[in-house]
Design a protein around this motif. Structure first.
Motif, PDB file in Angstrom:
ATOM      1  N   CYS A   1       0.823  -1.207   0.000  1.00 21.51           N
ATOM      2  CA  CYS A   1       0.000   0.000   0.000  1.00 21.51           C
ATOM      3  C   CYS A   1       0.857   1.257   0.000  1.00 21.51           C
ATOM      4  O   CYS A   1       0.515   2.267   0.609  1.00 21.51           O
ATOM      5  CB  CYS A   1      -0.941  -0.004   1.200  1.00 21.51           C
ATOM      6  SG  CYS A   1      -2.306  -1.163   1.036  1.00 21.51           S
TER       7      CYS A   1
ATOM      8  N   GLU B   1      -1.272  -5.208   3.097  1.00 17.97           N
ATOM      9  CA  GLU B   1      -0.108  -4.439   3.552  1.00 17.97           C
ATOM     10  C   GLU B   1       0.412  -5.052   4.858  1.00 17.97           C
ATOM     11  O   GLU B   1      -0.363  -5.285   5.793  1.00 17.97           O
ATOM     12  CB  GLU B   1      -0.505  -2.977   3.768  1.00 17.97           C
ATOM     13  CG  GLU B   1       0.527  -2.118   4.470  1.00 17.97           C
ATOM     14  CD  GLU B   1       1.850  -2.078   3.733  1.00 17.97           C
ATOM     15  OE1 GLU B   1       2.867  -2.420   4.372  1.00 17.97           O
ATOM     16  OE2 GLU B   1       1.877  -1.728   2.534  1.00 17.97           O
TER      17      GLU B   1
ATOM     18  N   TYR C   1      -0.609   0.250   8.601  1.00 16.59           N
ATOM     19  CA  TYR C   1      -1.075   1.487   7.972  1.00 16.59           C
ATOM     20  C   TYR C   1      -0.545   1.543   6.536  1.00 16.59           C
ATOM     21  O   TYR C   1       0.416   0.850   6.172  1.00 16.59           O
ATOM     22  CB  TYR C   1      -0.580   2.717   8.753  1.00 16.59           C
ATOM     23  CG  TYR C   1       0.911   2.697   9.016  1.00 16.59           C
ATOM     24  CD1 TYR C   1       1.818   3.181   8.060  1.00 16.59           C
ATOM     25  CD2 TYR C   1       1.420   2.172  10.203  1.00 16.59           C
ATOM     26  CE1 TYR C   1       3.169   3.151   8.283  1.00 16.59           C
ATOM     27  CE2 TYR C   1       2.779   2.129  10.432  1.00 16.59           C
ATOM     28  CZ  TYR C   1       3.653   2.615   9.477  1.00 16.59           C
ATOM     29  OH  TYR C   1       5.017   2.570   9.697  1.00 16.59           O
ATOM     30  N   MET C   2      -1.184   2.389   5.708  1.00 18.40           N
ATOM     31  CA  MET C   2      -0.704   2.612   4.352  1.00 18.40           C
ATOM     32  C   MET C   2       0.459   3.599   4.381  1.00 18.40           C
ATOM     33  O   MET C   2       0.524   4.464   5.250  1.00 18.40           O
ATOM     34  CB  MET C   2      -1.821   3.189   3.475  1.00 18.40           C
ATOM     35  CG  MET C   2      -3.021   2.288   3.306  1.00 18.40           C
ATOM     36  SD  MET C   2      -4.194   3.060   2.147  1.00 18.40           S
ATOM     37  CE  MET C   2      -5.608   1.975   2.361  1.00 18.40           C
TER      38      MET C   2
ATOM     39  N   LEU D   1      -4.850  -4.607   6.211  1.00 18.22           N
ATOM     40  CA  LEU D   1      -3.619  -4.052   6.753  1.00 18.22           C
ATOM     41  C   LEU D   1      -3.095  -4.946   7.869  1.00 18.22           C
ATOM     42  O   LEU D   1      -3.837  -5.724   8.470  1.00 18.22           O
ATOM     43  CB  LEU D   1      -3.861  -2.635   7.269  1.00 18.22           C
ATOM     44  CG  LEU D   1      -4.486  -1.643   6.268  1.00 18.22           C
ATOM     45  CD1 LEU D   1      -4.658  -0.270   6.913  1.00 18.22           C
ATOM     46  CD2 LEU D   1      -3.656  -1.544   5.005  1.00 18.22           C
ATOM     47  N   ASN D   2      -1.800  -4.825   8.129  1.00 16.14           N
ATOM     48  CA  ASN D   2      -1.167  -5.633   9.171  1.00 16.14           C
ATOM     49  C   ASN D   2      -1.285  -7.133   8.869  1.00 16.14           C
ATOM     50  O   ASN D   2      -1.411  -7.947   9.772  1.00 16.14           O
ATOM     51  CB  ASN D   2      -1.767  -5.313  10.546  1.00 16.14           C
ATOM     52  CG  ASN D   2      -0.771  -5.597  11.670  1.00 16.14           C
ATOM     53  OD1 ASN D   2       0.446  -5.534  11.474  1.00 16.14           O
ATOM     54  ND2 ASN D   2      -1.293  -5.918  12.845  1.00 16.14           N
TER      55      ASN D   2
END
Length: 317
Positions: free
Chosen positions: A157, A179, A183-184, A204-205
């Motif tokens: 990301c 990702e 966070y991006m 995410l994560n």
């Protein structure tokens, strides 16, 4: 190196024709240096595989990467810079002369600029290699049309992942962004744009731990880093944007590298070896954008010119 043919009619050799190399060609030629550019692939480098570049000055509506590369190449040719399609196989330094080798020739010049750039980094997970070209891709512009109306996954990301994911959404049914960080890292404006897309999903994560499929990709295996739980996401296409790997192997043992294989330079783009400069994504630096690569190329060429001036001045003393 075999029976190589020596050539002495150039002042500057640029290795690589991405934005850094092309800009260096413009500045080198305009400074009066007899300039040659070696490029083993199409001019433009990674820039030419980017669908839309929106942050390059002078194009308020953005410009396709391949179009920007073509315009840069035309500008370079206007100054009579020669392009050679042969791949550079080695470089050495002999006194004040730098020798650039190809399979069938060698070129002797006082100065070179390394602008070989980088390529997408692999995930190095089970299934990736065997399914590359069969659902695993590193170029949305190249392969995106093969996944029309299908569900695909984009790994990463950062700016590249989000930009290419936006391009894919014009073709595919949905894009799931994965990702490893919580966070991006893409520019805020890109994050805001992609979050407005109803067909975009975000994990995410999450870390990629495997890719599954028989003849083609069928699913991707992820681990939720918050609780170490595995999950399998069905998909027919996986586009990887997990960082960059430098094209620097042939320069090992010649100039200094950082821990990741990128070439260390000073602010003048000079490497640890006099007469050898580096520019663009091959450099050890924090920001890798088309516009910063162009800046590097301009500085490298101008400082290469001053280096040759100093050489000539010293020879006359």
């Amino acid at each position: 190196m075999g029976d190589a043919l020596s050539k002495h009619n150039y002042d500057l050799i640029i290795i690589g024709a991405g934005p850094a190399g092309l800009t260096a060609g413009i500045y080198g030629a305009r400074a009066g240096l007899r300039t040659i550019i070696f490029e083993r692939a199409l001019p433009g480098g990674l820039m030419s595989t980017t669908d839309l570049i929106e942050n390059f000055p002078g194009f308020p509506d953005g410009i396709k990467g391949i179009d920007l590369a073509e315009q840069m190449k035309k500008q370079v040719r206007r100054f009579n810079v020669e392009f050679i399609g042969n791949e550079v196989t080695a470089v050495s330094k002999n006194s004040r002369i730098i020798i650039v080798y190809t399979e069938d020739a060698q070129y002797e010049v006082p100065v070179i600029i390394i602008a070989t750039g980088s390529h997408p980094k692999k995930l190095n997970v089970p299934g990736e290699d065997i399914l590359t070209g069969r659902g695993v891709s590193y170029c949305a512009v190249c392969d995106g049309p093969l996944f029309k109306n299908k569900d695909v996954v984009v790994i990463g990301c950062g700016n590249s992942g989000i930009q290419e994911g936006k391009f894919l959404l014009n073709i595919v049914k949905s894009v799931t962004f994965v990702e490893i960080l919580p966070y991006m890292t893409a520019d805020k404006i890109l994050q805001e744009e992609i979050k407005r897309e109803s067909r975009a999903k975000f994990l995410l994560n999450h870390e990629v731990i495997g890719i599954k499929g028989k003849e083609r990709v069928q699913s991707i295996v992820l681990m939720d880093r918050a609780n170490s739980e595995e999950k399998i996401v069905s998909t027919e296409g996986i586009f990887v944007y997990a960082g960059l790997q430098p094209f620097s192997n042939i320069f090992k043992g010649i100039v200094d590298f950082d821990d990741y294989g990128f070439i260390i330079t000073d602010e003048n783009m000079a490497t640890s070896v006099s007469g050898i400069f580096a520019a663009g994504d091959i450099r050890s630096k924090n920001i890798r954008q088309v516009v910063t690569a162009c800046c590097d190329g301009a500085k490298a060429a101008l400082n290469a010119y001053h280096y040759i001036e100093d050489l000539n001045s010293n020879l006359q003393k």
